[in-house]
Design a protein around this motif. Structure first.
Motif, PDB file in Angstrom:
ATOM      1  N   MET A   1       0.850  -1.180   0.000  1.00  0.00           N
ATOM      2  CA  MET A   1       0.000   0.000   0.000  1.00  0.00           C
ATOM      3  C   MET A   1       0.890   1.236   0.000  1.00  0.00           C
ATOM      4  SD  MET A   1      -3.227   0.843   2.348  1.00  0.00           S
ATOM      5  CE  MET A   1      -2.632   1.329   3.932  1.00  0.00           C
ATOM      6  N   ALA A   2       0.633   2.148  -0.884  1.00  0.00           N
ATOM      7  CA  ALA A   2       1.416   3.379  -0.995  1.00  0.00           C
ATOM      8  C   ALA A   2       0.730   4.513  -0.252  1.00  0.00           C
ATOM      9  CB  ALA A   2       1.596   3.744  -2.464  1.00  0.00           C
ATOM     10  N   VAL A   3       1.448   5.592  -0.107  1.00  0.00           N
ATOM     11  CA  VAL A   3       0.909   6.777   0.551  1.00  0.00           C
ATOM     12  C   VAL A   3      -0.353   7.239  -0.189  1.00  0.00           C
ATOM     13  CG1 VAL A   3       2.357   8.391  -0.732  1.00  0.00           C
ATOM     14  CG2 VAL A   3       1.595   8.992   1.533  1.00  0.00           C
ATOM     15  N   THR A   4      -1.387   7.630   0.563  1.00  0.00           N
ATOM     16  CA  THR A   4      -2.641   8.060  -0.050  1.00  0.00           C
ATOM     17  C   THR A   4      -2.490   9.462  -0.646  1.00  0.00           C
ATOM     18  OG1 THR A   4      -3.472   9.086   1.966  1.00  0.00           O
ATOM     19  CG2 THR A   4      -3.964   6.733   1.651  1.00  0.00           C
ATOM     20  N   ASP A   5      -3.432   9.818  -1.507  1.00  0.00           N
ATOM     21  CA  ASP A   5      -3.416  11.156  -2.109  1.00  0.00           C
ATOM     22  C   ASP A   5      -3.538  12.238  -1.033  1.00  0.00           C
ATOM     23  OD1 ASP A   5      -3.132  10.184  -4.680  1.00  0.00           O
ATOM     24  OD2 ASP A   5      -5.281  10.238  -5.117  1.00  0.00           O
ATOM     25  N   ARG A   6      -4.401  11.997  -0.049  1.00  0.00           N
ATOM     26  CA  ARG A   6      -4.560  12.983   1.041  1.00  0.00           C
ATOM     27  C   ARG A   6      -3.256  13.128   1.813  1.00  0.00           C
ATOM     28  NH1 ARG A   6      -7.319  16.145   4.318  1.00  0.00           N
ATOM     29  NH2 ARG A   6      -7.163  15.948   6.578  1.00  0.00           N
ATOM     30  N   ALA A   7      -2.623  12.024   2.150  1.00  0.00           N
ATOM     31  CA  ALA A   7      -1.362  12.080   2.892  1.00  0.00           C
ATOM     32  C   ALA A   7      -0.290  12.790   2.071  1.00  0.00           C
ATOM     33  CB  ALA A   7      -0.908  10.682   3.284  1.00  0.00           C
ATOM     34  N   ARG A   8      -0.265  12.540   0.778  1.00  0.00           N
ATOM     35  CA  ARG A   8       0.709  13.210  -0.094  1.00  0.00           C
ATOM     36  C   ARG A   8       0.467  14.726  -0.100  1.00  0.00           C
ATOM     37  NH1 ARG A   8       3.758  10.917  -3.629  1.00  0.00           N
ATOM     38  NH2 ARG A   8       2.415   9.095  -3.785  1.00  0.00           N
ATOM     39  N   LEU A  35       4.393   0.909   8.709  1.00  0.00           N
ATOM     40  CA  LEU A  35       3.735   1.439   9.890  1.00  0.00           C
ATOM     41  C   LEU A  35       2.234   1.544   9.648  1.00  0.00           C
ATOM     42  CD1 LEU A  35       5.274   2.373  12.435  1.00  0.00           C
ATOM     43  CD2 LEU A  35       5.077   4.687  11.591  1.00  0.00           C
ATOM     44  N   PRO A  36       1.420   0.796  10.375  1.00  0.00           N
ATOM     45  CA  PRO A  36      -0.026   0.857  10.124  1.00  0.00           C
ATOM     46  C   PRO A  36      -0.690   2.127  10.661  1.00  0.00           C
ATOM     47  CG  PRO A  36       0.447  -0.638  11.938  1.00  0.00           C
ATOM     48  CD  PRO A  36       1.771  -0.190  11.391  1.00  0.00           C
ATOM     49  N   LEU A  37       0.037   2.927  11.426  1.00  0.00           N
ATOM     50  CA  LEU A  37      -0.559   4.089  12.081  1.00  0.00           C
ATOM     51  C   LEU A  37      -0.604   5.343  11.237  1.00  0.00           C
ATOM     52  CD1 LEU A  37       1.231   3.622  15.503  1.00  0.00           C
ATOM     53  CD2 LEU A  37      -1.075   2.902  14.881  1.00  0.00           C
ATOM     54  N   THR A  38       0.257   5.447  10.242  1.00  0.00           N
ATOM     55  CA  THR A  38       0.336   6.660   9.435  1.00  0.00           C
ATOM     56  C   THR A  38       0.900   6.313   8.064  1.00  0.00           C
ATOM     57  OG1 THR A  38       1.017   8.976   9.481  1.00  0.00           O
ATOM     58  CG2 THR A  38       2.660   7.365  10.175  1.00  0.00           C
ATOM     59  N   ASP A  39       0.744   7.221   7.119  1.00  0.00           N
ATOM     60  CA  ASP A  39       1.240   6.985   5.757  1.00  0.00           C
ATOM     61  C   ASP A  39       2.617   7.573   5.502  1.00  0.00           C
ATOM     62  OD1 ASP A  39      -0.977   5.571   5.003  1.00  0.00           O
ATOM     63  OD2 ASP A  39      -1.894   7.196   3.861  1.00  0.00           O
TER      64      ASP A  39
END
Length: 132
Positions: A1-8, A35-39
Motif C-alpha cells: 500500500m502506498a501513501v494516499t493522495d490525502r497524505a501526499r 507502519l499501520p498508524l500513518t502513511d
C-alpha cells in the motif's frame, strides 16, 4: 500500500510550510508499508528552539484549511524535537543537534521518499555566480 493522495497533499503542504520558515533538510518518507498508524513522515530541522517552534506553528496553520488538526503534539515545551501527529502524516521538527543524533532517515532508509515540490528546496542556485 502506498501513501494516499490525502497524505501526499498534507506532506507537501507541511513541507512547504516548514520551508517557508527556513527549516533545513526537509524530507518526506512513505512509511505506509512499515507502519499501520500513518502513511508518511515529514522531517525538518532548525538550528534553535525558537525556529523549531516557528516551523511547528506554521505547519499547523497551513494544514488547518485542509481540515487537518494534530491528534497528538509532543515536545512543544522543550522545542528540541516536536512531533505533530495528523493521523495521515506525522511531522517531526527537530533541533539540528537532535536530528543528527537520532538519525530518523537512517532508521527509515528502506522506505521510499515522497516527492516534494521544488519550492521546498528553495530557488535554484544562480549559475552565473558559480562561474558557469
Amino acid at each position: 500500500m502506498a501513501v494516499t493522495d490525502r497524505a501526499r497533499r498534507l506532506a507537501e503542504t507541511a513541507a512547504l510550510a516548514a520551508a517557508d520558515k527556513l527549516a533545513q533538510d526537509v524530507v518526506a518518507i512513505d512509511v505506509s508499508e512499515r507502519l499501520p498508524l500513518t502513511d508518511a513522515f515529514v522531517i525538518a530541522s532548525a538550528p534553535n528552539e525558537r525556529q523549531v517552534q516557528a516551523v511547528v506553528d506554521n505547519v499547523e496553520e497551513k494544514l488547518r484549511p485542509l481540515d487537518a488538526k494534530p491528534v497528538r503534539r509532543e515536545g512543544t515545551q522543550e522545542a528540541r524535537w516536536v512531533l505533530l501527529d495528523f493521523g495521515d502524516i506525522v511531522v517531526h521538527v527537530l533541533h539540528s543537534d537532535e536530528r543528527e543524533f537520532y538519525g530518523l532517515e537512517r532508521l527509515w532508509k528502506d522506505c521510499p521518499a515522497v516527492p516534494l515540490p521544488a519550492e521546498v528546496y528553495g530557488p535554484p542556485a544562480d549559475r552565473s555566480a558559480a562561474g558557469e
